[in-house]
Write a protein that holds these residues in place. Sequence first.
Motif, mmCIF file in Angstrom:
data_model
loop_
_atom_site.group_PDB
_atom_site.id
_atom_site.type_symbol
_atom_site.label_atom_id
_atom_site.label_comp_id
_atom_site.label_asym_id
_atom_site.label_seq_id
_atom_site.Cartn_x
_atom_site.Cartn_y
_atom_site.Cartn_z
ATOM 1 N N LYS A 103 20.179 67.921 30.229
ATOM 2 C CA LYS A 103 20.958 69.152 30.396
ATOM 3 C C LYS A 103 20.949 69.972 29.118
ATOM 4 O O LYS A 103 20.779 71.204 29.149
ATOM 5 C CB LYS A 103 22.398 68.811 30.778
ATOM 6 C CG LYS A 103 22.568 68.213 32.163
ATOM 7 C CD LYS A 103 24.029 67.870 32.405
ATOM 8 C CE LYS A 103 24.206 67.170 33.750
ATOM 9 N NZ LYS A 103 25.615 66.771 33.975
ATOM 10 N N PHE A 104 21.125 69.296 27.966
ATOM 11 C CA PHE A 104 21.168 70.004 26.688
ATOM 12 C C PHE A 104 19.813 70.632 26.361
ATOM 13 O O PHE A 104 19.730 71.784 25.911
ATOM 14 C CB PHE A 104 21.591 69.034 25.581
ATOM 15 C CG PHE A 104 21.720 69.672 24.233
ATOM 16 C CD1 PHE A 104 22.713 70.602 23.987
ATOM 17 C CD2 PHE A 104 20.841 69.347 23.214
ATOM 18 C CE1 PHE A 104 22.829 71.211 22.741
ATOM 19 C CE2 PHE A 104 20.948 69.943 21.964
ATOM 20 C CZ PHE A 104 21.941 70.879 21.734
ATOM 21 N N TYR B 119 15.836 72.892 38.437
ATOM 22 C CA TYR B 119 16.118 71.534 37.962
ATOM 23 C C TYR B 119 17.398 71.507 37.123
ATOM 24 O O TYR B 119 18.204 70.577 37.231
ATOM 25 C CB TYR B 119 14.948 71.016 37.144
ATOM 26 C CG TYR B 119 15.111 69.591 36.667
ATOM 27 C CD1 TYR B 119 15.490 68.578 37.537
ATOM 28 C CD2 TYR B 119 14.896 69.267 35.329
ATOM 29 C CE1 TYR B 119 15.647 67.264 37.091
ATOM 30 C CE2 TYR B 119 15.056 67.963 34.873
ATOM 31 C CZ TYR B 119 15.430 66.973 35.763
ATOM 32 O OH TYR B 119 15.592 65.686 35.314
ATOM 33 N N TYR B 120 17.591 72.548 36.318
ATOM 34 C CA TYR B 120 18.808 72.641 35.513
ATOM 35 C C TYR B 120 20.039 72.747 36.415
ATOM 36 O O TYR B 120 21.069 72.113 36.163
ATOM 37 C CB TYR B 120 18.705 73.841 34.573
ATOM 38 C CG TYR B 120 19.877 74.012 33.640
ATOM 39 C CD1 TYR B 120 20.457 72.920 32.992
ATOM 40 C CD2 TYR B 120 20.417 75.286 33.401
ATOM 41 C CE1 TYR B 120 21.528 73.084 32.135
ATOM 42 C CE2 TYR B 120 21.498 75.453 32.539
ATOM 43 C CZ TYR B 120 22.048 74.352 31.919
ATOM 44 O OH TYR B 120 23.118 74.508 31.065
ATOM 45 N N TRP C 141 18.361 79.224 26.867
ATOM 46 C CA TRP C 141 19.075 80.104 25.942
ATOM 47 C C TRP C 141 18.146 80.711 24.901
ATOM 48 O O TRP C 141 18.312 81.859 24.496
ATOM 49 C CB TRP C 141 20.177 79.270 25.279
ATOM 50 C CG TRP C 141 20.787 79.860 24.047
ATOM 51 C CD1 TRP C 141 21.701 80.861 23.988
ATOM 52 C CD2 TRP C 141 20.517 79.463 22.697
ATOM 53 N NE1 TRP C 141 22.031 81.120 22.686
ATOM 54 C CE2 TRP C 141 21.321 80.265 21.872
ATOM 55 C CE3 TRP C 141 19.706 78.498 22.108
ATOM 56 C CZ2 TRP C 141 21.318 80.155 20.487
ATOM 57 C CZ3 TRP C 141 19.705 78.375 20.736
ATOM 58 C CH2 TRP C 141 20.497 79.201 19.931
ATOM 59 N N SER C 142 17.134 79.957 24.470
ATOM 60 C CA SER C 142 16.329 80.394 23.333
ATOM 61 C C SER C 142 15.110 81.231 23.719
ATOM 62 O O SER C 142 14.749 82.163 22.992
ATOM 63 C CB SER C 142 15.865 79.180 22.519
ATOM 64 O OG SER C 142 15.087 78.311 23.320
ATOM 65 N N ASN C 143 14.446 80.908 24.837
ATOM 66 C CA ASN C 143 13.261 81.705 25.203
ATOM 67 C C ASN C 143 13.002 81.769 26.708
ATOM 68 O O ASN C 143 11.882 82.053 27.132
ATOM 69 C CB ASN C 143 12.015 81.175 24.489
ATOM 70 C CG ASN C 143 11.640 79.767 24.915
ATOM 71 O OD1 ASN C 143 12.270 79.180 25.802
ATOM 72 N ND2 ASN C 143 10.615 79.217 24.296
ATOM 73 N N ASN C 144 14.065 81.504 27.495
ATOM 74 C CA ASN C 144 13.942 81.574 28.961
ATOM 75 C C ASN C 144 12.804 80.696 29.456
ATOM 76 O O ASN C 144 11.925 81.135 30.189
ATOM 77 C CB ASN C 144 13.741 83.021 29.416
ATOM 78 C CG ASN C 144 14.050 83.209 30.894
ATOM 79 O OD1 ASN C 144 14.655 82.348 31.530
ATOM 80 N ND2 ASN C 144 13.615 84.329 31.442
ATOM 81 N N PHE C 145 12.829 79.437 29.029
ATOM 82 C CA PHE C 145 11.832 78.429 29.409
ATOM 83 C C PHE C 145 10.410 78.871 29.041
ATOM 84 O O PHE C 145 9.474 78.741 29.830
ATOM 85 C CB PHE C 145 11.918 78.118 30.906
ATOM 86 C CG PHE C 145 13.258 77.600 31.328
ATOM 87 C CD1 PHE C 145 13.654 76.314 31.008
ATOM 88 C CD2 PHE C 145 14.135 78.413 32.035
ATOM 89 C CE1 PHE C 145 14.907 75.832 31.395
ATOM 90 C CE2 PHE C 145 15.379 77.941 32.426
ATOM 91 C CZ PHE C 145 15.763 76.648 32.097
ATOM 92 N N GLY C 146 10.297 79.384 27.817
ATOM 93 C CA GLY C 146 8.981 79.732 27.299
ATOM 94 C C GLY C 146 8.431 81.057 27.773
ATOM 95 O O GLY C 146 7.272 81.374 27.517
ATOM 96 N N GLN C 147 9.266 81.896 28.446
ATOM 97 C CA GLN C 147 8.763 83.135 29.031
ATOM 98 C C GLN C 147 9.085 84.385 28.214
ATOM 99 O O GLN C 147 8.411 85.404 28.359
ATOM 100 C CB GLN C 147 9.358 83.308 30.442
ATOM 101 C CG GLN C 147 9.193 82.118 31.357
ATOM 102 C CD GLN C 147 7.748 81.794 31.633
ATOM 103 O OE1 GLN C 147 6.986 82.641 32.053
ATOM 104 N NE2 GLN C 147 7.355 80.566 31.369
#
Length: 451
Positions: A344-345, A330-331, A352-358
């Motif tokens: 987008k942001f 989607y990004y 950047w912060s947690n790889n989409f919660g992973q």
Amino acid sequence: MYQNNKKEEAKYFLAYNINTLGGIITNYTLTESLEITSENFNPKEITFKNCKFYGELYIKNISCNKIKFIDCEFEQRVIIKNSHIDKLVFLKCKFNHYFGFNTLHSKEITFKNNQLQLSKELVIDQFYTESLFFTRNISSHNVKIIPMKISMCTLEGSTSQIQLSISQRNRETKIKTFNLNYANDINTDILIRHLKINQFHLFGEINNSTLSVTDVSIATSILSLFTNRGNVSFGEIKPLNEQNNIIIKDSSLGDMIVSNINFELFNRILVKNSNMLDLIPININWCKNNISDVTKNELKENYRQLKLVNFKNGDTPSKLHFEKLEYETYYEILKEKKGNWTDKFILFLSSWSNNFGQDFSLAFNWIIVLSIILYTLIKYQLGHTSFNHNLILGEIGSFINFLNPTHNVEKVFFLEKNYQGNIVLFDGVGKIINAYLIFQLISSFRKYSKK
């Protein structure tokens, strides 16, 4: 119309028609057993049309181009043995007794729209053929097809509520093309076992029957315009070679059971305009990077469906994997479009912060790195640039307090009350960043428990 019940006259009549008049027998009744061999017949082509056989029919030790039976009825056994027949056809015939092959070699065997009024299960085996068409045959008992060697096979059930199965004893031979056709009125259960297939085509609509494909090695599987409203299961499917594909187009898989399959072993998996939401996976190793992206929107939809499939079936690791791929796709879609800068942001920060919660380590590392930078800037603004090893533990304690977004800057850096200056700005920015990253860190730790 010729009718004669005398054995010798029938024999001469058949010999004359087969050997002299082109081999066409029409509207004839035979009360005695008939044996067609190279000794009494020398045919190139034989056609029996609207004939009735009261005795047994033996075809053995012959070599010919074509034998056709159309609208014929057989009261006793039909045996074809030790023969080479390029094209063998049974069309709209009725069998009231056993039918079988014994070492038959053929280029094409067609068995279509026949009635099998049998007293027990029919086993069709001991034959070699390039092409087999077994379609729309009504039977009173189950039918097993066990070819010695076959290159192309087309199967289609009928309104009969029986079981039609196909398998091979010689696991080393390969079927080049296997076509399986369905229609709404088909009630036949089809079992496919122990085969090696280059191309497997499944087409049509299953409503009131069962399809089971087990222990089959396939190079390319194609499900096109296929709808499952019956009972379908695929188990222990393996790739036949390195250039293997699974292609699903314009299909609805329904509550299909897929079990004991490693989709990572397949070279390419293409799913287009298809519904997989009700799949039931059992002991599945899902595809990772081999799902083909016809378009990014279709790829995102495939990931979304696989995410929901695994969520419904309680497979949290796989659900998280496809959720991550859905967000990543989607990004990529948003980056190709104008506008939507807020989405987008958000997706950028999440990646950047947690790889989409992973991945909690991303958030943790960013907290440490950015906090060190801001803490150092504040110490530099205060003029604390000298090093004293006696104060190391104190500095570590102050830094740990600085990581807490609710810390008091005056206590951490020993400032005067109501202190104003650049330090307040740096500290405020650090609090905002750390609060966000700690939230992302906690979200990653909760990935297996959050709903």
